[in-house]
Scaffold this active site. Structure first.
Site, PDB file in Angstrom:
ATOM      1  N   GLU A   1      41.473  45.311  37.384  1.00  0.00           N
ATOM      2  CA  GLU A   1      41.081  43.910  37.638  1.00  0.00           C
ATOM      3  C   GLU A   1      39.649  43.899  38.181  1.00  0.00           C
ATOM      4  O   GLU A   1      38.846  43.064  37.817  1.00  0.00           O
ATOM      5  CB  GLU A   1      42.036  43.265  38.658  1.00  0.00           C
ATOM      6  CG  GLU A   1      41.618  41.839  39.001  1.00  0.00           C
ATOM      7  CD  GLU A   1      42.650  41.076  39.810  1.00  0.00           C
ATOM      8  OE1 GLU A   1      43.862  41.302  39.635  1.00  0.00           O
ATOM      9  OE2 GLU A   1      42.229  40.232  40.623  1.00  0.00           O
TER      10      GLU A   1
ATOM     11  N   SER B   1      43.137  43.127  44.739  1.00  0.00           N
ATOM     12  CA  SER B   1      43.944  43.860  43.755  1.00  0.00           C
ATOM     13  C   SER B   1      43.047  44.687  42.842  1.00  0.00           C
ATOM     14  O   SER B   1      42.151  44.150  42.200  1.00  0.00           O
ATOM     15  CB  SER B   1      44.756  42.889  42.906  1.00  0.00           C
ATOM     16  OG  SER B   1      45.717  42.268  43.716  1.00  0.00           O
TER      17      SER B   1
ATOM     18  N   ARG C   1      43.344  36.571  34.935  1.00  0.00           N
ATOM     19  CA  ARG C   1      42.167  37.226  35.529  1.00  0.00           C
ATOM     20  C   ARG C   1      41.085  37.553  34.512  1.00  0.00           C
ATOM     21  O   ARG C   1      40.421  38.602  34.590  1.00  0.00           O
ATOM     22  CB  ARG C   1      42.558  38.514  36.292  1.00  0.00           C
ATOM     23  CG  ARG C   1      43.564  38.302  37.388  1.00  0.00           C
ATOM     24  CD  ARG C   1      43.062  37.412  38.529  1.00  0.00           C
ATOM     25  NE  ARG C   1      44.173  37.027  39.355  1.00  0.00           N
ATOM     26  CZ  ARG C   1      44.838  35.867  39.223  1.00  0.00           C
ATOM     27  NH1 ARG C   1      44.427  34.959  38.336  1.00  0.00           N
ATOM     28  NH2 ARG C   1      45.854  35.584  39.981  1.00  0.00           N
TER      29      ARG C   1
HETATM   30  C1  LIG Z   1      40.899  40.442  50.437  1.00  0.00           C
HETATM   31  C2  LIG Z   1      40.782  39.961  49.008  1.00  0.00           C
HETATM   32  C3  LIG Z   1      41.755  39.139  48.482  1.00  0.00           C
HETATM   33  C4  LIG Z   1      41.664  38.690  47.161  1.00  0.00           C
HETATM   34  N1  LIG Z   1      42.632  37.876  46.675  1.00  0.00           N
HETATM   35  C5  LIG Z   1      42.533  37.394  45.410  1.00  0.00           C
HETATM   36  C6  LIG Z   1      43.518  36.506  44.885  1.00  0.00           C
HETATM   37  O1  LIG Z   1      44.475  36.119  45.548  1.00  0.00           O
HETATM   38  N2  LIG Z   1      43.364  36.079  43.612  1.00  0.00           N
HETATM   39  C7  LIG Z   1      42.321  36.454  42.826  1.00  0.00           C
HETATM   40  O2  LIG Z   1      42.245  36.033  41.679  1.00  0.00           O
HETATM   41  N3  LIG Z   1      41.374  37.301  43.310  1.00  0.00           N
HETATM   42  C8  LIG Z   1      41.446  37.768  44.565  1.00  0.00           C
HETATM   43  N4  LIG Z   1      40.487  38.617  45.042  1.00  0.00           N
HETATM   44  C9  LIG Z   1      39.394  39.066  44.154  1.00  0.00           C
HETATM   45  C10 LIG Z   1      38.102  38.216  44.216  1.00  0.00           C
HETATM   46  O3  LIG Z   1      37.973  37.541  45.442  1.00  0.00           O
HETATM   47  C11 LIG Z   1      38.019  37.227  43.069  1.00  0.00           C
HETATM   48  O4  LIG Z   1      38.008  37.885  41.814  1.00  0.00           O
HETATM   49  C12 LIG Z   1      36.751  36.349  43.165  1.00  0.00           C
HETATM   50  O5  LIG Z   1      36.839  35.263  42.290  1.00  0.00           O
HETATM   51  C13 LIG Z   1      35.464  37.115  42.862  1.00  0.00           C
HETATM   52  O6  LIG Z   1      34.377  36.289  43.201  1.00  0.00           O
HETATM   53  P1  LIG Z   1      32.994  36.933  43.626  1.00  0.00           P
HETATM   54  O7  LIG Z   1      32.011  35.838  43.819  1.00  0.00           O
HETATM   55  O8  LIG Z   1      33.174  37.845  44.759  1.00  0.00           O
HETATM   56  O9  LIG Z   1      32.652  37.754  42.301  1.00  0.00           O
HETATM   57  P2  LIG Z   1      31.935  39.165  42.153  1.00  0.00           P
HETATM   58  O10 LIG Z   1      32.811  40.252  42.618  1.00  0.00           O
HETATM   59  O11 LIG Z   1      30.572  39.099  42.727  1.00  0.00           O
HETATM   60  O12 LIG Z   1      31.843  39.216  40.551  1.00  0.00           O
HETATM   61  C14 LIG Z   1      33.040  39.268  39.795  1.00  0.00           C
HETATM   62  C15 LIG Z   1      32.703  38.963  38.331  1.00  0.00           C
HETATM   63  O13 LIG Z   1      32.252  37.622  38.212  1.00  0.00           O
HETATM   64  C16 LIG Z   1      30.954  37.573  37.625  1.00  0.00           C
HETATM   65  N5  LIG Z   1      30.206  36.485  38.268  1.00  0.00           N
HETATM   66  C17 LIG Z   1      30.093  36.228  39.592  1.00  0.00           C
HETATM   67  N6  LIG Z   1      29.350  35.118  39.784  1.00  0.00           N
HETATM   68  C18 LIG Z   1      28.985  34.697  38.557  1.00  0.00           C
HETATM   69  C19 LIG Z   1      28.185  33.601  38.082  1.00  0.00           C
HETATM   70  N7  LIG Z   1      27.628  32.713  38.915  1.00  0.00           N
HETATM   71  N8  LIG Z   1      27.983  33.478  36.748  1.00  0.00           N
HETATM   72  C20 LIG Z   1      28.548  34.360  35.875  1.00  0.00           C
HETATM   73  N9  LIG Z   1      29.309  35.403  36.260  1.00  0.00           N
HETATM   74  C21 LIG Z   1      29.523  35.561  37.589  1.00  0.00           C
HETATM   75  C22 LIG Z   1      30.351  38.942  37.891  1.00  0.00           C
HETATM   76  O14 LIG Z   1      29.343  39.254  36.945  1.00  0.00           O
HETATM   77  C23 LIG Z   1      31.573  39.832  37.775  1.00  0.00           C
HETATM   78  O15 LIG Z   1      31.837  40.106  36.421  1.00  0.00           O
HETATM   79  C24 LIG Z   1      40.558  39.083  46.358  1.00  0.00           C
HETATM   80  C25 LIG Z   1      39.569  39.906  46.911  1.00  0.00           C
HETATM   81  C26 LIG Z   1      39.666  40.336  48.220  1.00  0.00           C
HETATM   82  C27 LIG Z   1      38.560  41.173  48.799  1.00  0.00           C
END
Ligand SMILES: Cc1cc2nc3c(=O)[nH]c(=O)nc-3n(C[C@H](O)[C@H](O)[C@H](O)COP(=O)(O)OP(=O)(O)OC[C@H]3O[C@@H](n4cnc5c(N)ncnc54)[C@H](O)[C@@H]3O)c2cc1C
Length: 305
Positions: free
Chosen positions: A295, A225, A176
């Site tokens: 996380e 998480s 992560r």
């Molecule tokens: C119901 C649920 C289930 C989930 N299950 C999992 C799972 O099974 N496994 C898992 O790993 N995660 C899981 N997650 C967490 C989450 O979905 C992941 O971490 C996901 O990859 C975050 O993506 P996001 O676009 O929402 O990022 P954001 O929350 O918008 O950002 C997260 C981080 O990424 C950076 N970021 C986002 N986009 C960019 C970009 N284009 N360039 C540079 N940096 C960027 C942000 O600055 C921040 O630091 C879950 C979340 C939920 C709500």
């Protein structure tokens, strides 16, 4: 020149949307948090570059995907939020077995696109509600897979508006996490797939999605998480064994179904969720000696009355 005056000058040079004091609660799965002073959605790569080149002496910039891993504080964020929009949500096939995907492509859409093109390796992404950009930053994954295993390279723009290509072999991925600097915007990425029968890929996706539904709560205001799993341990187990199951702080609750999922039950404040995080972290440390690591990402300022 102050930030707003700089932005007003940039506005005359580009046609992208720039919003002021935008409610960030609308951009986080927790559905909490105050306003973002400047909220920029670039229309294209060129305008993103123009925007960044014209920002001087200011590095309070955060990138947002769909906020499925981000808690925004009640006081909002006093800098610039950059969120890649639809123009960065492209997918295309490269050669026979590679995919290029834009930074704002949803993980689920990439998984689906790969399946349509008979490419395996992307099935796990059907279970993750984020974007490719967020997935690379977090090295997101589940069921033994993660982004680092399929990533070939990522195209980034730095905060000076310059584009670079970084190969996966030059990135240190951890659980992560990755060591790419915070001043890089992931604009697109190239992935390696493996040719397979479409029906087989679909079967695997259906299986994983069903498994995920059984294991974790859905249709709630959460960021998944909250804490990382410590080595050879599970955060949810440590939280449960420390007597924190069902704990609440205002309308911030620990999910009944999964102790590591913290939930906004309605009108929780960001501070309720953060207080719950602090209490759980303290209890787990006292009970088990393990210092849980977050996380989720927390951005912004505390609310001052
Ligand atoms: C119901 C649920 C289930 C989930 N299950 C999992 C799972 O099974 N496994 C898992 O790993 N995660 C899981 N997650 C967490 C989450 O979905 C992941 O971490 C996901 O990859 C975050 O993506 P996001 O676009 O929402 O990022 P954001 O929350 O918008 O950002 C997260 C981080 O990424 C950076 N970021 C986002 N986009 C960019 C970009 N284009 N360039 C540079 N940096 C960027 C942000 O600055 C921040 O630091 C879950 C979340 C939920 C709500």
């Amino acid at each position: 020149m102050d930030l707003i005056s700089q932005i007003k000058k940039i506005e005359s040079k580009i046609s992208s949307k720039i919003l002021f004091n935008e409610k960030l609660s609308n951009y986080s799965w927790f559905n909490v948090g105050g306003p973002g002073k400047v909220f920029f959605t670039p229309r294209n790569l060129n305008e993103l570059s123009i925007f960044l080149k014209n920002i001087k002496n200011f590095d309070n910039i955060k990138i947002l995907g769909v906020g499925s891993n981000t808690l925004v504080r009640d006081g909002g964020f006093s800098g610039i939020i950059i969120r890649l929009g639809k123009t960065f949500a492209h997918t295309s096939i490269l050669g026979n077995d590679r995919i290029i995907a834009g930074g704002s492509v949803l993980d689920k859409s990439l998984s689906n696109f790969a399946m349509q093109n008979s490419l395996s390796g992307f099935e796990f992404l059907s279970c993750i509600p984020g974007t490719i950009g967020g997935g690379i930053r977090m090295n997101s994954g589940c069921y033994g897979e993660d982004i680092s295993k399929i990533l070939i390279s990522v195209q980034v723009m730095d905060f000076n508006g310059k584009v670079h290509i970084i190969y996966s072999s030059d990135i240190k991925f951890n659980y992560r996490d990755c060591n790419l600097e915070d001043n890089l915007i992931f604009i697109s990425a190239t992935f390696q797939g493996v040719k397979k029968d479409k029906a087989e890929i679909k079967k695997k996706i259906d299986y994983l999605v069903e498994k995920k539904k059984k294991d974790q709560p859905s249709k709630i205001k959460t960021c998944g998480s909250t804490f990382k799993n410590p080595k050879n341990n599970k955060a949810w187990k440590l939280i449960r064994d420390s007597g924190c199951a069902g704990m609440k702080f205002g309308e911030a609750h620990i999910s009944e179904k999964h102790c590591n999922f913290f939930v906004n039950e309605g009108n929780a404040k960001s501070s309720d969720l953060e207080n719950l995080i602090k209490v759980v972290k303290k209890k787990v440390l006292e009970k088990t000696g393990i210092n849980l690591e977050l996380e989720i990402k927390i951005i912004g300022e505390n609310f001052e009355e």
